[in-house]
Design a protein around this motif. Structure first.
Motif, PDB file in Angstrom:
ATOM      1  N   ARG A 265      95.449  81.224  27.389  1.00 35.42           N
ATOM      2  CA  ARG A 265      96.625  80.406  27.706  1.00 35.42           C
ATOM      3  C   ARG A 265      97.293  80.890  28.987  1.00 35.42           C
TER       4      ARG A 265
ATOM      5  N   TYR B   1      88.514  82.497  17.984  1.00 33.88           N
ATOM      6  CA  TYR B   1      89.416  83.254  18.849  1.00 33.88           C
ATOM      7  C   TYR B   1      90.581  83.822  18.048  1.00 33.88           C
ATOM      8  N   GLN B   2      90.829  85.072  18.248  1.00 34.93           N
ATOM      9  CA  GLN B   2      91.989  85.706  17.632  1.00 34.93           C
ATOM     10  C   GLN B   2      93.232  85.344  18.437  1.00 34.93           C
ATOM     11  N   LYS B   3      94.357  85.655  17.882  1.00 33.61           N
ATOM     12  CA  LYS B   3      95.615  85.301  18.531  1.00 33.61           C
ATOM     13  C   LYS B   3      95.719  85.901  19.930  1.00 33.61           C
ATOM     14  N   ALA B   4      95.339  87.163  20.062  1.00 29.28           N
ATOM     15  CA  ALA B   4      95.445  87.824  21.367  1.00 29.28           C
ATOM     16  C   ALA B   4      94.498  87.197  22.381  1.00 29.28           C
ATOM     17  N   GLN B   5      93.310  86.783  21.936  1.00 29.51           N
ATOM     18  CA  GLN B   5      92.369  86.129  22.834  1.00 29.51           C
ATOM     19  C   GLN B   5      92.940  84.793  23.325  1.00 29.51           C
ATOM     20  N   ASN B   6      93.475  84.025  22.386  1.00 29.00           N
ATOM     21  CA  ASN B   6      94.096  82.750  22.744  1.00 29.00           C
ATOM     22  C   ASN B   6      95.217  82.943  23.761  1.00 29.00           C
ATOM     23  N   GLN B   7      95.972  84.023  23.579  1.00 28.49           N
ATOM     24  CA  GLN B   7      97.080  84.321  24.488  1.00 28.49           C
ATOM     25  C   GLN B   7      96.569  84.545  25.907  1.00 28.49           C
ATOM     26  N   GLU B   8      95.457  85.292  26.050  1.00 35.39           N
ATOM     27  CA  GLU B   8      94.908  85.567  27.373  1.00 35.39           C
ATOM     28  C   GLU B   8      94.401  84.288  28.037  1.00 35.39           C
TER      29      GLU B   8
ATOM     30  N   MET C 140      91.468  76.759  22.646  1.00 37.16           N
ATOM     31  CA  MET C 140      92.476  76.926  21.622  1.00 37.16           C
ATOM     32  C   MET C 140      92.024  76.488  20.231  1.00 37.16           C
ATOM     33  N   GLU C 141      91.220  75.379  20.179  1.00 37.97           N
ATOM     34  CA  GLU C 141      90.862  74.865  18.869  1.00 37.97           C
ATOM     35  C   GLU C 141      89.774  75.713  18.197  1.00 37.97           C
TER      36      GLU C 141
ATOM     37  N   TRP D 127      90.210  90.806  23.485  1.00 37.66           N
ATOM     38  CA  TRP D 127      91.357  90.403  24.312  1.00 37.66           C
ATOM     39  C   TRP D 127      91.626  91.370  25.454  1.00 37.66           C
TER      40      TRP D 127
END
Length: 692
Positions: A32, A23-30, A18-19, A51
């Protein structure tokens, strides 16, 4: 940041992702989502994956398939998707991937393999996805696709030849790669209209020329077949008769499709004639054909014939008359503890009681395809008879009956009915020693001087005070045990109860309770104290696999000693196994020496040794070798379980108070102050505290 630095950073983080700003938002979402689902997100926590690729890897991990097969940034999203879908059906697409097929091409190959079509026979490395699609459709419809698998044909040419084969036309007249697909279409339409296409079936004519000649031939044909008796049939030069009948599901369904083109007027006779030409005779839906023509349903795929599918017979199955879903895991309490008091630990059966009936497999029902051919159905599969002990099979061969009054268990597909003594009173010194070959269920409590030895389980409905309990299986004390260090419990399995105070416990399995105070516990398993009020306080705990408790110690700093991992108990167990290994090895060496002598006698043909003796010696060697291998596996498993990489040797979900002593693999740590929600574990031969 470079890719190598990114990967290094990811490996260093305990929760990689996460930090990381890359990572783009969509990558972080996957990532998570993967964590929330309890997945090993390290396999795709890589900025080289977009993503969509991450999503495919996550879905594979979630479905418990080997996602590492396709977790490669070089594979795009669609390629990953096709490999993932193939793994569900045990289809190996990797050889095709190595040949250069990707994306939509892999999809067509996968669908062909799924339908068990011989795609490999016709697949060429330079084929694109639409070409493979034409090959697959042709195989599905059982066409002679050799007519259009020339690599020089593009997919549109292949399609024209396939459409001709479907209508059983003489495609050899136009199956020439020098014809364009438009020229092929004109020749095909002429053949469908029953024309002699030889006047324009030549490379010297363009597609436009061919169309003019085709329409001219149709006009002449209509004039020749005009109605007699002076009635003239008006010829409509703009009228067309274009439709397609496709066969799907291996000849079980036929669909009609009438495209909208100016002047296209298809009649019922056209449909029926084509069905007759294709020899489709079964399951024709006359109402569907009428609706198709009368309602002018164009550009719509309509089912006009459907066979009767074969139905596999039902597999054999067992009907049980006793409960198999006993709640062996206690129900949770509101505070997070577990309800040991109300758990139903076993099911009792009586001698002669019917416990199960086997229902035999059924025969399948044959079907019929649209060609009128019989489709033979598979019969259901029979199950193997139930194995186990304590029951018999009735003369009908399907009814299972208990041979004794006892405890019923269904473990790993085996029925175990064991002797159980039910004691309907409290057990004390007055009762005397109870020694049972089986299990013991005490409906009351055990007080001063109570003694029970059982080869199976011991279950106490209420409390235990001064007593000695020895069980080959599990010990469950529903309400708990409270004594003055004169309660002794030995179990070959687990020990559980609501609480233990001043108890002495030796167990091969886990020890579980809602609180444990001033007790001495030795277990090869794990000590687990549940609930927000749960506490492990005082005494000495030797647990090879660790401790999991809500609270440890108290604010008064009452000494609580935890000895985890490779402690004295571990070394004792390994010593026992080493001694057993030496004994097994000596036996095996002696047997192998004897076997060598037997082989010498057999070779010299001196005789004197029976075949039965030869078989028994060889079988004994096999059994002993297996025992030795299994023993080595157990030793290795125990060593791996207690190495420095133990996941959570000591897990504190609430508070750990000062005064507690924690020893992991003989490395000692004295807790000097209170900490909350932590894990104590080894790192570089030191005990580290990690926040939960």
């Amino acid at each position: 940041m470079s890719n190598s630095n990114s990967l290094k950073k990811i490996k260093e983080l305990h929760f990689p992702m996460m930090e990381n700003a890359e990572y783009q938002k969509a990558q972080n979402q996957e990532i998570r989502l993967g964590k929330e689902e309890g997945l090993d997100v390290s396999i795709y926590s890589n900025p080289d994956f977009n993503w969509l690729q991450m999503e495919q890897i996550r879905m594979g991990l979630k479905d418990k398939i080997d996602a590492s097969v396709y977790a490669n940034p070089a594979y795009n999203y669609e390629t990953m998707r096709q490999i993932r879908l193939s793994l569900y059906s045990a289809i190996d697409l990797i050889p095709y991937l190595k040949r250069g097929f990707m994306d939509d091409s892999l999809e067509q190959i996968r669908l062909a393999l799924l339908d068990k079509l011989p795609i490999d026979k016709w697949l060429q490395d330079n084929m694109c996805a639409p070409q493979i699609h034409e090959v697959r459709i042709g195989l599905c419809e059982q066409l002679d696709i050799a007519a259009y698998t020339d690599s020089r044909l593009n997919w549109m040419q292949m399609q024209e030849i396939r459409l001709g084969l479907e209508k059983k036309l003489n495609v050899s007249l136009y199956a020439n790669h020098l014809f364009s697909h438009s020229q092929m279409k004109e020749i095909r339409l002429g053949l469908e209209a029953g024309l002699d296409v030889s006047p324009y079936c030549s490379l010297m004519f363009s597609a436009t020329d061919m169309k003019e000649k085709r329409l001219s031939l149709i006009e002449r044909k209509m004039q020749k077949t005009s109605e007699p008796k002076g009635k003239e049939t008006l010829f409509d030069p703009f009228r067309k008769c274009e439709f397609a009948i496709s066969i799907e599901e291996n000849g079980n369904k036929a669909y009609a499709y009438i495209p909208w083109v100016p002047g296209n007027m298809v009649t019922k006779d056209d449909i029926y004639q084509d069905l007759q030409r294709r020899e489709i005779v079964f399951g024709i839906n006359h109402q569907a054909i009428s609706d198709l023509i009368d309602m002018r349903r164009m550009n719509e795929k309509v089912l006009i014939a459907e066979g009767v599918p074969a139905h596999k017979g039902n597999d054999g199955w067992f009907e049980f008359f006793v409960r198999l879903d006993m709640p062996r895991i206690p129900a949770p309490l509101p505070d997070g503890g577990v309800d040991y008091v109300n758990i139903e630990a076993f099911e009792m059966v009586d001698e002669g009681e019917k416990i199960a009936v086997y229902h035999r497999a059924e025969k399948g029902t044959d079907g019929k395809n649209i060609y009128g051919e019989t489709i033979h159905a598979e019969n259901g599969l029979e199950k193997k008879p139930l194995r186990g002990e304590g029951f018999m099979i009735a003369p009908d061969g399907v009814t299972y009956i208990s041979r004794i009054n006892g405890k019923f268990e269904y473990i790993n597909g085996r029925i175990i009915i064991s002797n159980m003594l039910v004691v309907r009173e409290d057990v004390t010194a007055v009762t005397g020693k109870l020694e049972v070959d089986g299990s013991v269920y005490v409906i009351g409590s055990i007080y001063s001087g109570g003694y029970i030895r059982a080869t199976g389980d011991i279950i106490i409905e209420h409390n235990v005070e001064t007593a000695r309990l020895i069980a080959g299986g599990n010990v469950m004390i529903k309400k708990g045990s409270c004594s003055k260090h004169d309660c002794f419990i030995d179990a070959g399995g687990e020990v559980s109860g609501s609480f233990f105070e001043a108890a002495n416990i030796n167990a091969k399995g886990n020890v579980k309770a809602n609180y444990i105070m001033n007790s001495n516990i030795n277990t090869m398993g794990r000590v687990i104290v549940s609930g927000s009020k749960g506490v492990l306080l005082g005494g000495k705990i030797c647990a090879v696999r660790g401790v999991d408790t809500f609270n440890l110690g108290n604010s008064s700093h009452l000494p609580t000693y935890l000895d985890i991992g490779r402690n004295g108990l571990y070394e004792q167990e390994q010593a026992i196994r080493a001694e057993k290994r030496t004994q097994l090895l000596n036996e095996l060496t002696a047997l192998e020496a004897g076997w060598s002598k037997i082989l010498q006698l057999l070779t010299s043909k001196k005789g004197g040794i029976s075949e039965d003796t030869v078989r028994k010696v060889h079988a004994t060697i096999v059994v002993k070798s297996k025992e030795l291998a299994e023993l080595d596996a157990e030793v290795s498993k125990l060593a791996n379980m207690t190495d420095q990489g133990m996941n959570a040797p000591v897990c504190i979900r609430g508070n750990a108070f000062g005064g507690s002593v924690i020893v992991i693999n003989k490395i000692k740590y004295l807790l000097s102050s209170e900490v909350s929600r932590v894990i104590f574990k080894l790192r570089n031969k030191r005990i580290a505290i990690i926040t939960l």
